[in-house]
Design an enzyme around this catalytic site. Sequence first.
Site, short mmCIF file in Angstrom:
data_model
loop_
_atom_site.label_atom_id
_atom_site.label_comp_id
_atom_site.label_asym_id
_atom_site.label_seq_id
_atom_site.Cartn_x
_atom_site.Cartn_y
_atom_site.Cartn_z
N HIS A 1 -13.48 1.66 -2.81
CA HIS A 1 -14.09 1.38 -1.51
C HIS A 1 -15.57 1.73 -1.49
CE1 HIS A 1 -13.32 0.50 2.87
NE2 HIS A 1 -12.38 -0.22 2.30
N ASP B 1 -8.31 1.31 -4.86
CA ASP B 1 -9.55 0.88 -4.18
C ASP B 1 -10.51 2.06 -4.08
OD1 ASP B 1 -11.46 -0.32 -2.62
OD2 ASP B 1 -10.09 -1.00 -1.06
N TYR C 1 -10.95 7.82 1.41
CA TYR C 1 -10.56 6.49 1.88
C TYR C 1 -9.09 6.23 1.50
CZ TYR C 1 -9.51 1.61 1.93
OH TYR C 1 -8.86 0.43 2.16
N HIS D 1 -8.76 -10.84 0.58
CA HIS D 1 -8.61 -9.64 1.41
C HIS D 1 -7.57 -9.90 2.50
CE1 HIS D 1 -10.54 -6.51 4.24
NE2 HIS D 1 -10.09 -5.84 3.20
N GLU E 1 -14.67 -7.85 -0.64
CA GLU E 1 -14.27 -8.01 0.76
C GLU E 1 -15.45 -7.97 1.72
OE1 GLU E 1 -11.67 -4.54 0.53
OE2 GLU E 1 -12.61 -3.78 2.35
N HIS F 1 0.83 -1.20 0.00
CA HIS F 1 0.00 0.00 0.00
C HIS F 1 0.87 1.25 0.00
CE1 HIS F 1 -3.59 -2.19 2.16
NE2 HIS F 1 -3.14 -2.84 1.11
N GLU G 1 -10.60 -1.73 -7.55
CA GLU G 1 -11.31 -2.50 -6.52
C GLU G 1 -12.58 -1.80 -6.05
OE1 GLU G 1 -8.83 -3.37 -3.19
OE2 GLU G 1 -10.48 -4.14 -1.98
N ARG H 1 -12.21 -10.81 -4.12
CA ARG H 1 -11.50 -10.17 -3.00
C ARG H 1 -12.09 -10.56 -1.65
NH1 ARG H 1 -7.45 -7.80 -1.61
NH2 ARG H 1 -8.30 -5.86 -0.81
N GLU I 1 -2.79 -9.33 -0.97
CA GLU I 1 -2.60 -8.05 -0.27
C GLU I 1 -1.64 -8.26 0.90
OE1 GLU I 1 -6.25 -6.48 1.27
OE2 GLU I 1 -5.40 -4.49 1.61
#
Length: 400
Positions: free
Chosen positions: A208, A206, A153, A308, A258, A117, A232, A279, A335
């Site tokens: 989110h 992402d 996010y 995830h 997720e 990340h 994502e 995910r 991840e």
Amino acid sequence: MILTQPGGDHLVIVKVLTSEPGLYGIGCATHRERPLAVATAVEQYLKPFLVGKDPENIEDIWQSAYVSSYFRSGVTLNNALSGVDGALWDILGKRAGMPVYKLLGGRVRTAVPLYTHASAGDLQELEDKVRAFQAEGYRHVRVQLAVPGFATYGAQSLTSDEVRRARPRGVPDSPVYEPTPYVNNTIRMFDHLRGKIGFGVELLHDVHERVPPPQAVQLAKALEPHRLFFLEDPFAPEDVHWFGILRQQTGAPLAMGELFVNRNEWLPLVQNRWIDFIRIHISAIGGFSLARKIQCCCEMFGVRTAWHGPGNVSPVGHAINLHLDLASYNFGIQEENRLSRNTREVFPGAPEISGGYLYANNKPGWGIDIDEKIAARFPYKGAGGSRGNDRRLDGSIVRP
Ligand code: MG
């Protein structure tokens, strides 16, 4: 049942003992936001249900526990079941004297490629971080950028006074998120990174589930020239049928899942080939046994796995992800979560990270243990996390 918080997250670990001296297994039942609800489900309902059963009847235990509550597919009971299921596979591996990945047919890869990340307050800082990860050996980096003046996010992003002044009278005080500045800023981010760094690194992002569906379509189409590894959660689980629309309009690789807890959420996406990466958060769907079936189903439809794996998956859950990654031909990416020193002390045998890869040891079962004495030094602070503080300008709540 072991509840511990050696890092930022409330971890829930289930330990299943057998009548064989010294033989036990551990599994991940971590739901960071509601850990005590999961603990109650395990202690009050699953434990009495399991006592006296043969731990090698994993499939029967899973199926019978799953329907024992009559109502099913909720995240609390799924996590509780995941803890038990993971522990039973750990026991099976220990009895067989093999790592679980060998029980799945063995490794198809030597180690597991990770994505890490990178998030930053500005473009230069983000570019520098991506380059630093590349120098460490990472070939996949998720990028998230602060939105000037707004919350967002995945990056530290402060609401400015100017934005606060733009809110209506009487609105509750909160960080402010707005989809349009976020979308514009994300396109700007990819323009910059691809312009400066080029295409030699795989970039992920992402959303989110934060933007209205038509804006997610616009974003995915705008990002298509930047050739993401995946985009994502462009939609919330409530809006998954938008994937059928998005798929017709862009070739951008899509990842989702997720928050899934129920097969009716993921199955249409897989069977229609509307997504490219699954995910799922393995403990949230009921654990490893079901995840293995989903992985096999996805292989038939050309969907790859990207389980995830941030800090709200326990190290035991990461070990489970790792064993599945090693044995899955349709693996896509894993991840990364870097464990704190305290967390590594609590979980001896936790998977090792080196140069952008995740490595398994060759110990039987999941190859990870929990030191309960050290775990007890890190009791919960409070009853669990809470999400969802950001609000729109007008005061309406934004998805976490
Ligand atoms: Mg995500």
